[in-house]
Design a protein around this motif. Structure first.
Motif, PDB file in Angstrom:
ATOM      1  N   GLY A 116      -1.915  10.488  -2.265  1.00  0.00           N
ATOM      2  CA  GLY A 116      -2.681  10.058  -3.336  1.00  0.00           C
ATOM      3  C   GLY A 116      -2.004  10.428  -4.705  1.00  0.00           C
ATOM      4  O   GLY A 116      -0.820   9.987  -4.735  1.00  0.00           O
ATOM      5  N   ASP A 117      -2.693  11.092  -5.419  1.00  0.00           N
ATOM      6  CA  ASP A 117      -2.043  11.395  -6.706  1.00  0.00           C
ATOM      7  C   ASP A 117      -0.922  12.430  -6.651  1.00  0.00           C
ATOM      8  O   ASP A 117      -1.148  13.448  -5.966  1.00  0.00           O
ATOM      9  CB  ASP A 117      -3.223  12.183  -7.657  1.00  0.00           C
ATOM     10  N   PRO A 118       0.311  11.951  -7.298  1.00  0.00           N
ATOM     11  CA  PRO A 118       1.235  13.052  -7.061  1.00  0.00           C
ATOM     12  C   PRO A 118       1.093  14.395  -7.662  1.00  0.00           C
ATOM     13  O   PRO A 118       1.636  15.409  -7.232  1.00  0.00           O
ATOM     14  CB  PRO A 118       2.554  12.384  -7.792  1.00  0.00           C
ATOM     15  N   LYS A 119       0.134  14.864  -8.575  1.00  0.00           N
ATOM     16  CA  LYS A 119      -0.258  15.918  -9.502  1.00  0.00           C
ATOM     17  C   LYS A 119      -1.577  15.836  -9.381  1.00  0.00           C
ATOM     18  O   LYS A 119      -2.052  15.830 -10.505  1.00  0.00           O
ATOM     19  CB  LYS A 119       0.598  15.766 -10.581  1.00  0.00           C
ATOM     20  N   PRO A 120      -2.335  16.482  -8.470  1.00  0.00           N
ATOM     21  CA  PRO A 120      -3.737  16.366  -8.292  1.00  0.00           C
ATOM     22  C   PRO A 120      -4.334  17.552  -9.408  1.00  0.00           C
ATOM     23  O   PRO A 120      -5.465  17.262  -9.944  1.00  0.00           O
ATOM     24  CB  PRO A 120      -4.220  17.268  -6.973  1.00  0.00           C
ATOM     25  N   MET A 148      -3.423   6.206   7.102  1.00  0.00           N
ATOM     26  CA  MET A 148      -3.333   6.719   5.712  1.00  0.00           C
ATOM     27  C   MET A 148      -2.090   6.235   5.244  1.00  0.00           C
ATOM     28  O   MET A 148      -1.904   5.645   3.923  1.00  0.00           O
ATOM     29  CB  MET A 148      -3.160   8.288   5.675  1.00  0.00           C
ATOM     30  N   LEU A 149      -0.825   6.067   5.857  1.00  0.00           N
ATOM     31  CA  LEU A 149       0.367   5.411   5.468  1.00  0.00           C
ATOM     32  C   LEU A 149      -0.086   3.938   5.127  1.00  0.00           C
ATOM     33  O   LEU A 149       0.754   3.544   4.042  1.00  0.00           O
ATOM     34  CB  LEU A 149       1.246   5.552   6.549  1.00  0.00           C
ATOM     35  N   ALA A 150      -0.750   3.374   5.988  1.00  0.00           N
ATOM     36  CA  ALA A 150      -0.844   1.782   5.766  1.00  0.00           C
ATOM     37  C   ALA A 150      -1.780   1.631   4.245  1.00  0.00           C
ATOM     38  O   ALA A 150      -1.584   0.962   3.460  1.00  0.00           O
ATOM     39  CB  ALA A 150      -1.646   1.217   6.761  1.00  0.00           C
ATOM     40  N   HIS A 151      -2.587   2.601   4.153  1.00  0.00           N
ATOM     41  CA  HIS A 151      -3.502   2.724   2.957  1.00  0.00           C
ATOM     42  C   HIS A 151      -2.713   3.037   1.705  1.00  0.00           C
ATOM     43  O   HIS A 151      -2.855   2.196   0.631  1.00  0.00           O
ATOM     44  CB  HIS A 151      -4.755   3.722   3.033  1.00  0.00           C
ATOM     45  N   ALA A 152      -1.712   4.058   1.847  1.00  0.00           N
ATOM     46  CA  ALA A 152      -1.123   4.021   0.603  1.00  0.00           C
ATOM     47  C   ALA A 152      -0.264   3.120   0.282  1.00  0.00           C
ATOM     48  O   ALA A 152      -0.029   2.703  -1.026  1.00  0.00           O
ATOM     49  CB  ALA A 152      -0.255   5.433   1.144  1.00  0.00           C
ATOM     50  N   LYS A 153       0.343   2.513   1.286  1.00  0.00           N
ATOM     51  CA  LYS A 153       1.210   1.288   0.729  1.00  0.00           C
ATOM     52  C   LYS A 153       0.678   0.204   0.421  1.00  0.00           C
ATOM     53  O   LYS A 153       1.064  -0.503  -0.702  1.00  0.00           O
ATOM     54  CB  LYS A 153       1.770   0.950   2.191  1.00  0.00           C
ATOM     55  N   CYS A 154      -0.651   0.014   0.713  1.00  0.00           N
ATOM     56  CA  CYS A 154      -1.745  -1.080   0.341  1.00  0.00           C
ATOM     57  C   CYS A 154      -2.062  -0.814  -1.149  1.00  0.00           C
ATOM     58  O   CYS A 154      -1.860  -1.612  -1.880  1.00  0.00           O
ATOM     59  CB  CYS A 154      -2.776  -1.312   1.194  1.00  0.00           C
ATOM     60  N   MET A 155      -2.388   0.458  -1.449  1.00  0.00           N
ATOM     61  CA  MET A 155      -2.248   1.001  -2.672  1.00  0.00           C
ATOM     62  C   MET A 155      -1.500   0.707  -3.804  1.00  0.00           C
ATOM     63  O   MET A 155      -1.805   0.037  -5.072  1.00  0.00           O
ATOM     64  CB  MET A 155      -2.492   2.451  -2.942  1.00  0.00           C
ATOM     65  N   ARG A 156      -0.098   0.944  -3.544  1.00  0.00           N
ATOM     66  CA  ARG A 156       1.190   0.485  -4.295  1.00  0.00           C
ATOM     67  C   ARG A 156       1.178  -0.707  -4.374  1.00  0.00           C
ATOM     68  O   ARG A 156       1.398  -1.363  -5.397  1.00  0.00           O
ATOM     69  CB  ARG A 156       2.195   1.310  -3.863  1.00  0.00           C
ATOM     70  N   ALA A 157       1.021  -1.466  -3.341  1.00  0.00           N
ATOM     71  CA  ALA A 157       1.153  -3.092  -3.384  1.00  0.00           C
ATOM     72  C   ALA A 157       0.174  -3.827  -4.296  1.00  0.00           C
ATOM     73  O   ALA A 157       0.343  -4.631  -4.734  1.00  0.00           O
ATOM     74  CB  ALA A 157       1.136  -3.569  -2.082  1.00  0.00           C
ATOM     75  N   ASN A 158      -1.222  -3.049  -4.377  1.00  0.00           N
ATOM     76  CA  ASN A 158      -2.182  -3.422  -5.188  1.00  0.00           C
ATOM     77  C   ASN A 158      -1.957  -2.892  -6.672  1.00  0.00           C
ATOM     78  O   ASN A 158      -3.172  -2.962  -7.315  1.00  0.00           O
ATOM     79  CB  ASN A 158      -3.387  -3.372  -4.551  1.00  0.00           C
ATOM     80  N   GLY A 159      -1.027  -2.227  -7.004  1.00  0.00           N
ATOM     81  CA  GLY A 159      -1.017  -1.873  -8.483  1.00  0.00           C
ATOM     82  C   GLY A 159      -0.937  -0.442  -8.763  1.00  0.00           C
ATOM     83  O   GLY A 159      -0.702  -0.100 -10.084  1.00  0.00           O
ATOM     84  N   VAL A 160      -1.125   0.438  -7.816  1.00  0.00           N
ATOM     85  CA  VAL A 160      -1.302   1.951  -8.123  1.00  0.00           C
ATOM     86  C   VAL A 160       0.163   2.198  -7.509  1.00  0.00           C
ATOM     87  O   VAL A 160       0.277   3.062  -6.567  1.00  0.00           O
ATOM     88  CB  VAL A 160      -2.442   2.520  -7.551  1.00  0.00           C
ATOM     89  N   CYS A 198      -8.002  -2.106  -0.192  1.00  0.00           N
ATOM     90  CA  CYS A 198      -7.440  -1.465   0.736  1.00  0.00           C
ATOM     91  C   CYS A 198      -8.260  -0.519   1.533  1.00  0.00           C
ATOM     92  O   CYS A 198      -7.909   0.209   2.545  1.00  0.00           O
ATOM     93  CB  CYS A 198      -6.412  -0.322   0.364  1.00  0.00           C
ATOM     94  N   LYS A 199      -9.777  -0.786   1.433  1.00  0.00           N
ATOM     95  CA  LYS A 199     -10.496   0.280   2.074  1.00  0.00           C
ATOM     96  C   LYS A 199     -10.669  -0.124   3.823  1.00  0.00           C
ATOM     97  O   LYS A 199     -10.775   1.037   4.171  1.00  0.00           O
ATOM     98  CB  LYS A 199     -11.976   0.012   1.676  1.00  0.00           C
ATOM     99  N   ASP A 200     -10.142  -1.126   4.010  1.00  0.00           N
ATOM    100  CA  ASP A 200     -10.361  -1.351   5.374  1.00  0.00           C
ATOM    101  C   ASP A 200      -9.009  -0.766   6.159  1.00  0.00           C
ATOM    102  O   ASP A 200      -8.772  -0.728   7.519  1.00  0.00           O
ATOM    103  CB  ASP A 200     -10.451  -2.872   5.820  1.00  0.00           C
ATOM    104  N   LYS A 201      -8.075  -0.345   5.474  1.00  0.00           N
ATOM    105  CA  LYS A 201      -6.794   0.331   5.862  1.00  0.00           C
ATOM    106  C   LYS A 201      -7.136   1.785   6.456  1.00  0.00           C
ATOM    107  O   LYS A 201      -6.234   2.454   7.522  1.00  0.00           O
ATOM    108  CB  LYS A 201      -5.821   0.542   5.067  1.00  0.00           C
ATOM    109  N   LEU A 202      -8.317   2.337   6.245  1.00  0.00           N
ATOM    110  CA  LEU A 202      -8.455   3.708   6.662  1.00  0.00           C
ATOM    111  C   LEU A 202      -9.552   3.741   7.715  1.00  0.00           C
ATOM    112  O   LEU A 202     -10.504   3.067   7.676  1.00  0.00           O
ATOM    113  CB  LEU A 202      -9.184   4.481   5.391  1.00  0.00           C
ATOM    114  N   LEU A 203      -9.046   4.563   8.713  1.00  0.00           N
ATOM    115  CA  LEU A 203     -10.115   4.765   9.865  1.00  0.00           C
ATOM    116  C   LEU A 203     -11.381   5.575   9.383  1.00  0.00           C
ATOM    117  O   LEU A 203     -11.549   6.157   8.519  1.00  0.00           O
ATOM    118  CB  LEU A 203      -9.522   5.569  10.735  1.00  0.00           C
ATOM    119  N   ASP A 204     -12.558   5.195  10.168  1.00  0.00           N
ATOM    120  CA  ASP A 204     -13.743   5.824   9.738  1.00  0.00           C
ATOM    121  C   ASP A 204     -13.628   7.181   9.789  1.00  0.00           C
ATOM    122  O   ASP A 204     -13.158   7.908  10.673  1.00  0.00           O
ATOM    123  CB  ASP A 204     -14.779   5.301  10.881  1.00  0.00           C
ATOM    124  N   GLY A 205     -14.344   7.897   8.693  1.00  0.00           N
ATOM    125  CA  GLY A 205     -14.102   9.177   8.288  1.00  0.00           C
ATOM    126  C   GLY A 205     -13.159   9.603   7.465  1.00  0.00           C
ATOM    127  O   GLY A 205     -13.125  10.555   7.161  1.00  0.00           O
TER     128      GLY A 205
END
Length: 211
Positions: A176-180, A147-159, A199-206
């Motif tokens: 995810g969103d700081p204010k859900p 999840m951490l790798a995914h979060a970093k990837c999301m930020r690196a890709n503009g989010v 970034c989808k491949d950063k997350l483990l299955d499930g």
């Protein structure tokens, strides 16, 4: 699917994650989180191998015990959703986990937000929970790092506002969103969709759909 609907969908998954012990992403020892020099938290006394609930060591190869039961229980949920909500509800993956990309696509195409939440008035929620109880247990540290790798990837890709997951009392709290409750990130924006794809491949299955 609107941003509000997507937020409710993710909230429903997170509620299940917290409510069902099998989805709590806990370690066998329930250790507290610690921080490393690289800024990656770790779970103290985390198990060295991944184990299913009935003790199978998946590091030794072969299908973990209980995975077939997990898949079968998930199929009962799918069959309920097809009967009660939409006949095109997708099959689970071979691993037994729901294919959330297809579930969300169906919800978006049909306008049925309940597709992501166990059906209207929770008509299939009991079967969803039955399947969740049979989910094979995995290593909490690996899930956190995924999840951490995914979060970093999301930020690196503009989010830029995408937050990191947290380890709390031996469990993983998705980022995810700081204010859900009052979303600052629009999952319907082109930038977000592009980042998710990248970034989808950063997350483990499930873990797809959890953050």
């Amino acid at each position: 699917m609107t941003q509000k609907t997507r937020s409710r969908s993710r909230a429903a998954r997170l509620a299940l994650l917290i409510a069902v012990p099998a989805l709590a992403l806990t370690t066998a020892c329930g250790g507290a989180a610690e921080s490393s020099d690289e800024g990656v938290a770790s779970v103290s006394k985390a198990p060295s191998t991944e184990q299913t609930k009935d003790g199978a060591d998946s590091s030794k190869g072969g299908a973990p015990k209980g995975k077939s039961a997990f898949y079968d229980a998930q199929m009962k949920y799918v069959q309920c959703m097809r009967k009660e909500v939409d006949k095109d509800f997708p099959d689970p993956k071979l691993s037994g986990y729901l294919d959330w990309a297809k579930v969300d696509e169906l919800a978006e195409n049909t306008g049925k937000g309940e597709i992501s939440k166990g059906g209207k008035d929770g008509v299939c929620t009991a079967k969803m929970n039955d399947a969740a109880k049979l989910e094979p247990r995995r290593d909490t540290q690996k899930e956190y790092e995924s999840m951490l790798a995914h979060a970093k990837c999301m930020r690196a890709n503009g989010v830029s506002k995408f937050t990191n997951p947290q380890l709390q009392d031996g469990s993983v709290l998705p980022g995810g969103d700081p204010k859900p409750g009052s979303p600052e990130i629009s999952p319907d924006s082109p930038a977000y969709k592009q980042a998710r794809q990248a970034c989808k491949d950063k997350l483990l299955d499930g873990l797809d759909g959890m953050q």
